[in-house]
Design a protein around this motif. Structure first.
Motif, PDB file in Angstrom:
ATOM      1  N   ILE A   1      -0.996  15.734   9.505  1.00  0.00           N
ATOM      2  CA  ILE A   1       0.195  15.661   9.902  1.00  0.00           C
ATOM      3  C   ILE A   1       0.931  14.630   8.567  1.00  0.00           C
ATOM      4  N   GLU A   2       1.980  14.901   8.450  1.00  0.00           N
ATOM      5  CA  GLU A   2       2.837  14.247   7.351  1.00  0.00           C
ATOM      6  C   GLU A   2       3.179  12.866   7.937  1.00  0.00           C
ATOM      7  N   LEU A   3       2.815  11.954   7.155  1.00  0.00           N
ATOM      8  CA  LEU A   3       2.810  10.437   7.682  1.00  0.00           C
ATOM      9  C   LEU A   3       4.440  10.009   6.751  1.00  0.00           C
ATOM     10  N   ASP A   4       5.132   9.433   7.478  1.00  0.00           N
ATOM     11  CA  ASP A   4       6.267   8.726   7.091  1.00  0.00           C
ATOM     12  C   ASP A   4       6.028   7.613   6.179  1.00  0.00           C
ATOM     13  N   SER A   5       6.963   6.985   5.456  1.00  0.00           N
ATOM     14  CA  SER A   5       6.762   5.978   4.739  1.00  0.00           C
ATOM     15  C   SER A   5       6.137   4.806   5.109  1.00  0.00           C
ATOM     16  N   GLY A   6       6.678   4.231   6.395  1.00  0.00           N
ATOM     17  CA  GLY A   6       5.921   2.981   6.862  1.00  0.00           C
ATOM     18  C   GLY A   6       4.525   3.498   7.373  1.00  0.00           C
ATOM     19  N   GLN A   7       4.232   4.593   7.866  1.00  0.00           N
ATOM     20  CA  GLN A   7       2.758   4.998   8.242  1.00  0.00           C
ATOM     21  C   GLN A   7       2.157   4.892   7.173  1.00  0.00           C
ATOM     22  N   ILE A   8       2.753   5.422   5.955  1.00  0.00           N
ATOM     23  CA  ILE A   8       1.784   5.546   4.614  1.00  0.00           C
ATOM     24  C   ILE A   8       1.427   4.244   4.203  1.00  0.00           C
ATOM     25  N   ALA A   9       2.333   2.947   4.416  1.00  0.00           N
ATOM     26  CA  ALA A   9       2.032   1.668   3.857  1.00  0.00           C
ATOM     27  C   ALA A   9       1.141   1.146   4.823  1.00  0.00           C
ATOM     28  N   VAL A  10       1.113   1.300   6.051  1.00  0.00           N
ATOM     29  CA  VAL A  10      -0.033   0.888   6.948  1.00  0.00           C
ATOM     30  C   VAL A  10      -1.318   1.455   6.740  1.00  0.00           C
ATOM     31  N   ALA A  11      -1.147   2.618   6.640  1.00  0.00           N
ATOM     32  CA  ALA A  11      -2.712   3.516   6.309  1.00  0.00           C
ATOM     33  C   ALA A  11      -3.327   2.794   5.058  1.00  0.00           C
ATOM     34  N   ALA A  12      -2.359   2.723   4.013  1.00  0.00           N
ATOM     35  CA  ALA A  12      -2.884   1.969   2.609  1.00  0.00           C
ATOM     36  C   ALA A  12      -3.639   0.707   2.943  1.00  0.00           C
ATOM     37  N   LEU A  13      -2.768  -0.003   3.771  1.00  0.00           N
ATOM     38  CA  LEU A  13      -3.371  -1.583   4.285  1.00  0.00           C
ATOM     39  C   LEU A  13      -4.703  -1.507   4.858  1.00  0.00           C
ATOM     40  N   LEU A  14      -4.595  -0.224   5.965  1.00  0.00           N
ATOM     41  CA  LEU A  14      -6.026  -0.241   6.833  1.00  0.00           C
ATOM     42  C   LEU A  14      -6.908  -0.017   5.693  1.00  0.00           C
ATOM     43  N   ASP A  15      -6.957   0.820   4.929  1.00  0.00           N
ATOM     44  CA  ASP A  15      -7.960   1.082   4.118  1.00  0.00           C
ATOM     45  C   ASP A  15      -8.556   0.033   3.239  1.00  0.00           C
ATOM     46  N   GLU A  16      -7.783  -0.962   3.075  1.00  0.00           N
ATOM     47  CA  GLU A  16      -8.343  -2.242   2.275  1.00  0.00           C
ATOM     48  C   GLU A  16      -8.887  -3.267   3.013  1.00  0.00           C
ATOM     49  N   VAL A  17      -8.993  -2.888   4.303  1.00  0.00           N
ATOM     50  CA  VAL A  17      -9.514  -3.758   5.553  1.00  0.00           C
ATOM     51  C   VAL A  17     -10.874  -4.072   5.270  1.00  0.00           C
ATOM     52  N   PRO A  18     -11.758  -3.023   5.235  1.00  0.00           N
ATOM     53  CA  PRO A  18     -13.318  -3.143   4.963  1.00  0.00           C
ATOM     54  C   PRO A  18     -13.510  -4.083   3.683  1.00  0.00           C
ATOM     55  N   ARG A  19     -12.626  -3.983   2.451  1.00  0.00           N
ATOM     56  CA  ARG A  19     -13.010  -4.633   1.429  1.00  0.00           C
ATOM     57  C   ARG A  19     -12.647  -6.226   1.528  1.00  0.00           C
ATOM     58  N   ARG A  20     -11.450  -6.313   2.071  1.00  0.00           N
ATOM     59  CA  ARG A  20     -10.839  -7.416   2.210  1.00  0.00           C
ATOM     60  C   ARG A  20     -11.479  -8.370   3.392  1.00  0.00           C
ATOM     61  N   ARG A  21     -11.982  -7.649   4.211  1.00  0.00           N
ATOM     62  CA  ARG A  21     -12.531  -8.332   5.552  1.00  0.00           C
ATOM     63  C   ARG A  21     -11.339  -9.246   6.425  1.00  0.00           C
ATOM     64  N   ARG A  22     -10.266  -8.628   6.468  1.00  0.00           N
ATOM     65  CA  ARG A  22      -9.196  -9.570   6.823  1.00  0.00           C
ATOM     66  C   ARG A  22      -8.516  -8.435   7.847  1.00  0.00           C
ATOM     67  N   GLY A  23      -8.151  -8.776   9.084  1.00  0.00           N
ATOM     68  CA  GLY A  23      -7.956  -7.755  10.011  1.00  0.00           C
ATOM     69  C   GLY A  23      -6.244  -7.543   9.880  1.00  0.00           C
ATOM     70  N   VAL A  24      -5.653  -6.902  10.983  1.00  0.00           N
ATOM     71  CA  VAL A  24      -4.355  -6.120  10.666  1.00  0.00           C
ATOM     72  C   VAL A  24      -3.945  -6.383  12.541  1.00  0.00           C
ATOM     73  N   TYR A  25      -2.735  -6.908  12.665  1.00  0.00           N
ATOM     74  CA  TYR A  25      -1.980  -6.897  13.845  1.00  0.00           C
ATOM     75  C   TYR A  25      -0.953  -6.130  13.744  1.00  0.00           C
ATOM     76  N   LEU A  26      -0.977  -4.745  14.128  1.00  0.00           N
ATOM     77  CA  LEU A  26       0.232  -3.809  13.993  1.00  0.00           C
ATOM     78  C   LEU A  26       1.090  -3.766  15.319  1.00  0.00           C
ATOM     79  N   TRP A  27       2.130  -3.960  15.164  1.00  0.00           N
ATOM     80  CA  TRP A  27       3.249  -3.869  16.348  1.00  0.00           C
ATOM     81  C   TRP A  27       4.493  -3.102  15.980  1.00  0.00           C
ATOM     82  N   GLY A  28       5.004  -2.636  17.014  1.00  0.00           N
ATOM     83  CA  GLY A  28       6.222  -1.968  16.712  1.00  0.00           C
ATOM     84  C   GLY A  28       6.414  -1.196  17.905  1.00  0.00           C
TER      85      GLY A  28
END
Length: 284
Positions: A3-30
């Motif tokens: 599916i085509e992601l909107d701009s907010g979803q793209i930004a979150v997906a990019a942040l999640l991609d970095e989670v394994p490297r950064r080893r810092r979690g995410v609390y995603l709300w909305g």
């Protein structure tokens, strides 16, 4: 994801991609229907290492039953977290002080073991357990979530949980004489004190096709039955059950002037996602 992601979803997906490297979690709300669960599931599927994904209802019920079997909550938490590097939890919401205390014990262990946590919620951390009588009991939970996770809001203009986005039907009227899978009336599932979250989880695990009949306007059902209905729909949707709902009224009427039960917007959104968006008329 197809599916085509909107701009907010793209930004979150990019942040999640970095989670394994950064080893810092995410609390995603909305708000409901913004794609939080979709992003969580895609991240969990792709993430490396030993991992686990839960809906909060299922996780808390599992901890309670495991604590009974193993003789203590600490042993249950240890069993759930054994050798995990990543824990994903969908639909963080707390409206019960007992659940809040159980979650606090779990989070203490998660952060002590340096397990990465990714969670979704309709609430910011400060919005958990909003009852002013108990909210001070989870201030340590709020502080820990803010300290260990990036708190990110995903709240675009569109509700993507549109009609036809999941299999099933929402029908105004009576069911046919023969239905697939199991059939339950609203009364026997929700208007009884005998049914619990654990009962719903066990039934959802045993039966993959459900029909729920005779759902009344929630203002006539009462707060307790409406709360059970909310929990039930959450569980069935999270478990991927094929669901047909036969109601006495349209969705607008079903949710008009409901009891003061939290998270009903999410349940309405989930029922909206059934079928093709048309209001089917059942057998009269």
């Amino acid at each position: 994801m197809g599916i085509e992601l909107d701009s907010g979803q793209i930004a979150v997906a990019a942040l999640l991609d970095e989670v394994p490297r950064r080893r810092r979690g995410v609390y995603l709300w909305g708000s409901v229907g913004r794609g939080k669960t979709m992003l969580l599931d895609a991240f969990h599927a792709a993430a490396p290492g030993r991992k686990s994904r839960w809906h909060l209802h299922h996780l808390l019920a599992h901890l309670q039953s495991t604590a009974h079997d193993l003789g203590g909550i600490d042993r249950a938490v240890a069993a759930v977290l054994d050798r995990l590097s990543l824990l994903c939890v969908d639909e963080f919401h707390l409206h019960d002080i007992g659940d809040a205390m159980l979650l606090r014990r779990l989070l203490d262990a998660v952060f002590a073991r340096k397990i990465t946590l990714v969670a979704t919620s309709n609430y910011p951390p400060e919005g958990l357990l909003p009852d002013p009588l108990f909210h001070d009991k989870i201030e340590a939970v709020v502080t820990a979530l803010r300290a260990h996770l990036d708190v990110v809001r995903l709240d675009g203009e569109n509700d993507y949980r549109l009609p036809g986005t999941r299999p099933g039907r929402f029908v105004v009227g009576e069911p046919p004489e023969s239905t697939a899978g199991v059939t339950f009336g609203f009364g026997e599932l929700c208007a009884t004190t005998e049914m619990s979250t654990r009962d719903y989880l066990e039934l959802a695990a045993r039966h993959r096709r459900w029909t729920i009949t005779d759902v009344p306007p929630l203002r006539t059902a009462g707060a307790d039955a409406t709360m059970r209905f909310r929990v039930l729909i959450d569980i069935l949707v999270d478990q991927g059950v094929e669901l047909a709902v036969y109601a006495r009224a349209s969705l607008d009427e079903l949710f008009r002037d409901p009891p003061e039960v939290p998270d009903l917007d999410r349940i309405r959104s989930r029922l909206t996602a059934l079928s093709d968006g048309k209001v089917h008329c059942g057998v009269n």
